[in-house]
Write a protein that holds these residues in place. Structure first.
Motif, PDB file in Angstrom:
ATOM      1  N   TYR A   1     -12.323  53.528   5.464  1.00 45.55           N
ATOM      2  CA  TYR A   1     -12.538  53.082   6.842  1.00 45.55           C
ATOM      3  C   TYR A   1     -11.960  51.694   7.116  1.00 45.55           C
ATOM      4  CZ  TYR A   1     -15.521  57.158   6.976  1.00 45.55           C
ATOM      5  OH  TYR A   1     -15.985  58.445   6.894  1.00 45.55           O
TER       6      TYR A   1
ATOM      7  N   CYS B   1      -9.159  51.267   8.464  1.00 47.69           N
ATOM      8  CA  CYS B   1      -8.564  51.408   9.798  1.00 47.69           C
ATOM      9  C   CYS B   1      -9.588  51.063  10.870  1.00 47.69           C
ATOM     10  CB  CYS B   1      -8.016  52.816   9.999  1.00 47.69           C
ATOM     11  SG  CYS B   1      -9.200  54.152   9.676  1.00 47.69           S
ATOM     12  N   ARG B   2     -10.801  51.546  10.691  1.00 46.81           N
ATOM     13  CA  ARG B   2     -11.877  51.245  11.641  1.00 46.81           C
ATOM     14  C   ARG B   2     -12.264  49.777  11.579  1.00 46.81           C
ATOM     15  NH1 ARG B   2     -17.684  53.035   9.814  1.00 46.81           N
ATOM     16  NH2 ARG B   2     -17.116  51.378   8.356  1.00 46.81           N
TER      17      ARG B   2
ATOM     18  N   CYS C   1      -9.839  47.349  13.276  1.00 46.03           N
ATOM     19  CA  CYS C   1      -9.644  47.519  14.720  1.00 46.03           C
ATOM     20  C   CYS C   1     -10.460  46.489  15.500  1.00 46.03           C
ATOM     21  CB  CYS C   1     -10.042  48.927  15.146  1.00 46.03           C
ATOM     22  SG  CYS C   1      -9.874  49.203  16.932  1.00 46.03           S
TER      23      CYS C   1
ATOM     24  N   CYS D   1     -13.006  48.367  18.011  1.00 48.93           N
ATOM     25  CA  CYS D   1     -14.022  49.314  17.555  1.00 48.93           C
ATOM     26  C   CYS D   1     -15.337  48.546  17.449  1.00 48.93           C
ATOM     27  CB  CYS D   1     -13.632  49.910  16.207  1.00 48.93           C
ATOM     28  SG  CYS D   1     -14.677  51.280  15.696  1.00 48.93           S
TER      29      CYS D   1
ATOM     30  N   GLN E   1     -10.653  60.703  12.540  1.00 45.64           N
ATOM     31  CA  GLN E   1      -9.530  60.059  13.217  1.00 45.64           C
ATOM     32  C   GLN E   1      -9.415  60.506  14.672  1.00 45.64           C
ATOM     33  OE1 GLN E   1      -7.817  57.583  12.191  1.00 45.64           O
ATOM     34  NE2 GLN E   1      -8.512  57.549  10.064  1.00 45.64           N
TER      35      GLN E   1
ATOM     36  N   HIS F   1     -12.147  58.721  16.585  1.00 47.17           N
ATOM     37  CA  HIS F   1     -11.805  57.304  16.729  1.00 47.17           C
ATOM     38  C   HIS F   1     -10.738  57.105  17.802  1.00 47.17           C
ATOM     39  CE1 HIS F   1     -10.605  53.274  14.685  1.00 47.17           C
ATOM     40  NE2 HIS F   1     -11.626  53.106  15.501  1.00 47.17           N
TER      41      HIS F   1
ATOM     42  N   CYS G   1      -7.108  50.791  23.461  1.00 49.91           N
ATOM     43  CA  CYS G   1      -6.195  50.387  22.391  1.00 49.91           C
ATOM     44  C   CYS G   1      -5.040  49.566  22.964  1.00 49.91           C
ATOM     45  CB  CYS G   1      -5.659  51.628  21.684  1.00 49.91           C
ATOM     46  SG  CYS G   1      -4.420  51.271  20.416  1.00 49.91           S
TER      47      CYS G   1
ATOM     48  N   CYS H   1      -4.674  49.183  12.471  1.00 47.72           N
ATOM     49  CA  CYS H   1      -5.235  50.346  11.777  1.00 47.72           C
ATOM     50  C   CYS H   1      -4.258  50.876  10.732  1.00 47.72           C
ATOM     51  CB  CYS H   1      -5.617  51.433  12.774  1.00 47.72           C
ATOM     52  SG  CYS H   1      -4.297  51.903  13.923  1.00 47.72           S
TER      53      CYS H   1
ATOM     54  N   CYS I   1      -4.336  50.348   6.293  1.00 54.87           N
ATOM     55  CA  CYS I   1      -4.507  51.533   5.449  1.00 54.87           C
ATOM     56  C   CYS I   1      -3.901  51.305   4.067  1.00 54.87           C
ATOM     57  CB  CYS I   1      -3.857  52.749   6.100  1.00 54.87           C
ATOM     58  SG  CYS I   1      -4.018  54.255   5.107  1.00 54.87           S
TER      59      CYS I   1
ATOM     60  N   LYS J   1      -3.802  56.843  18.013  1.00 49.65           N
ATOM     61  CA  LYS J   1      -4.203  55.929  19.080  1.00 49.65           C
ATOM     62  C   LYS J   1      -3.117  55.782  20.130  1.00 49.65           C
ATOM     63  CE  LYS J   1      -7.132  54.767  15.650  1.00 49.65           C
ATOM     64  NZ  LYS J   1      -7.101  55.315  14.286  1.00 49.65           N
TER      65      LYS J   1
END
Length: 227
Positions: A118, A120-121, A124, A127, A156, A159, A167, A173, A177, A187
Motif C-alpha cells: 500500500y 501507492c496509497r 497519495c 487519499c 486499485q 482507489h 487526482c 503512486c 511502488c 487514476k
C-alpha cells in the motif's frame, strides 16, 4: 497560514537513472550529484558520469501544465513556462487500443507482482481516509487478505474511483511502488474522464466543487438526452 510557492524544475526518475547506469557502475555508490540546467553529473569513487536530464526526467514532467505553484501568498523564484512535449494522455490512448483481453492480461500480470504494501496509497496526498481504508476495514469487510490478483486489482479500482476528479496527476503512486507497477494509469483514466464529462481539473481551483460531490439534473457536457 501563509503559503510560500516555488517553481518546479522537474523530478528525476531513479529507475531511469539506474537503467542509464546499468553495466557501467553500481548506482548505490554515487557520492555526489551536480546539477545544471540540462545535465546531472554523478560522482563515483573512480569516475564521473554525466546524464542528460531529458533522458532521466520523470514521464509526468513532460506533460505537466503547472510547473509553478498554483496557489500561494508569496512566490519565490522565477516563474517557469510549461514544457509539454507530448499529449498528456497519449500513453492511455495507446493502452486503450489494446483489446479487452490484452488489457485484462496486462493487469493480471502486473497485479500478480503486487506485494500489497500500500505504498501507492500512503504516498497519495489526496487519499484521506486511511483510518477507514477498505484495505484494512473489517466493518464493512470489502477486501480479503487473499494473495490474489483479483483482490489486488479490486483495491486499485476502488482507489482510482475514490480519487476521480481529485487526482492531480502527481504520479507519486507509481513512483512509490517498489515493484514498478504503473498504477497511475488507473487514476489518470479517471482524471481524463472527469475532465471530459464535467470539464473539471483537480488541484487547480480550491473553490471549485468536486464533480462527484455535486448533483445536477442535467450535466451540460454529458447531454444524456441526445443518447
Amino acid at each position: 497560514v501563509h503559503i510560500i510557492g516555488y517553481p518546479c524544475k522537474g523530478v528525476i526518475d531513479n529507475t531511469k537513472v539506474a537503467a542509464a547506469l546499468e553495466g557501467k557502475v553500481e548506482p548505490g555508490l554515487v557520492s555526489a550529484v551536480k546539477e545544471t540546467e540540462d545535465t546531472l553529473e554523478l560522482s563515483f569513487p573512480d569516475q564521473t558520469i554525466t546524464l542528460k536530464k531529458n533522458d532521466v526526467v520523470a514521464d509526468k514532467c513532460s506533460r505537466c501544465l503547472y510547473p509553478n505553484a498554483v496557489l500561494s501568498d508569496t512566490f519565490e523564484g522565477e516563474q517557469r513556462e510549461p514544457v509539454v512535449t507530448e499529449d498528456p494522455y497519449a500513453d492511455l490512448e495507446a493502452f486503450e487500443k489494446l483489446s479487452l483481453e490484452e488489457r485484462q492480461a496486462f493487469w493480471e500480470k502486473e497485479m500478480s507482482r503486487c506485494i500489497r504494501c500500500y505504498a501507492c496509497r500512503n504516498a497519495c496526498p489526496l487519499c484521506v481516509c486511511r483510518d477507514h481504508c477498505v484495505a484494512t476495514s473489517r466493518e464493512p469487510h470489502w477486501l480479503s487478505q487473499a494473495d490474489s490478483t483479483r483482490e489486488k486489482l479490486f483495491f486499485q479500482l476502488i482507489h482510482a474511483t475514490h480519487l476521480a476528479g481529485r487526482c492531480t496527476g502527481c504520479g507519486e503512486c507509481s513512483r512509490a511502488c517498489p515493484v514498478d507497477i504503473p498504477v497511475g494509469l488507473f487514476k489518470r483514466t479517471m482524471t481524463r474522464a472527469a475532465a471530459k464529462m464535467f470539464d473539471f481539473e483537480g488541484g487547480v481551483n480550491p473553490e471549485a466543487a468536486l464533480p462527484l460531490q455535486t448533483f445536477a439534473m442535467e450535466e451540460p457536457t454529458i447531454k444524456e438526452r441526445e443518447w
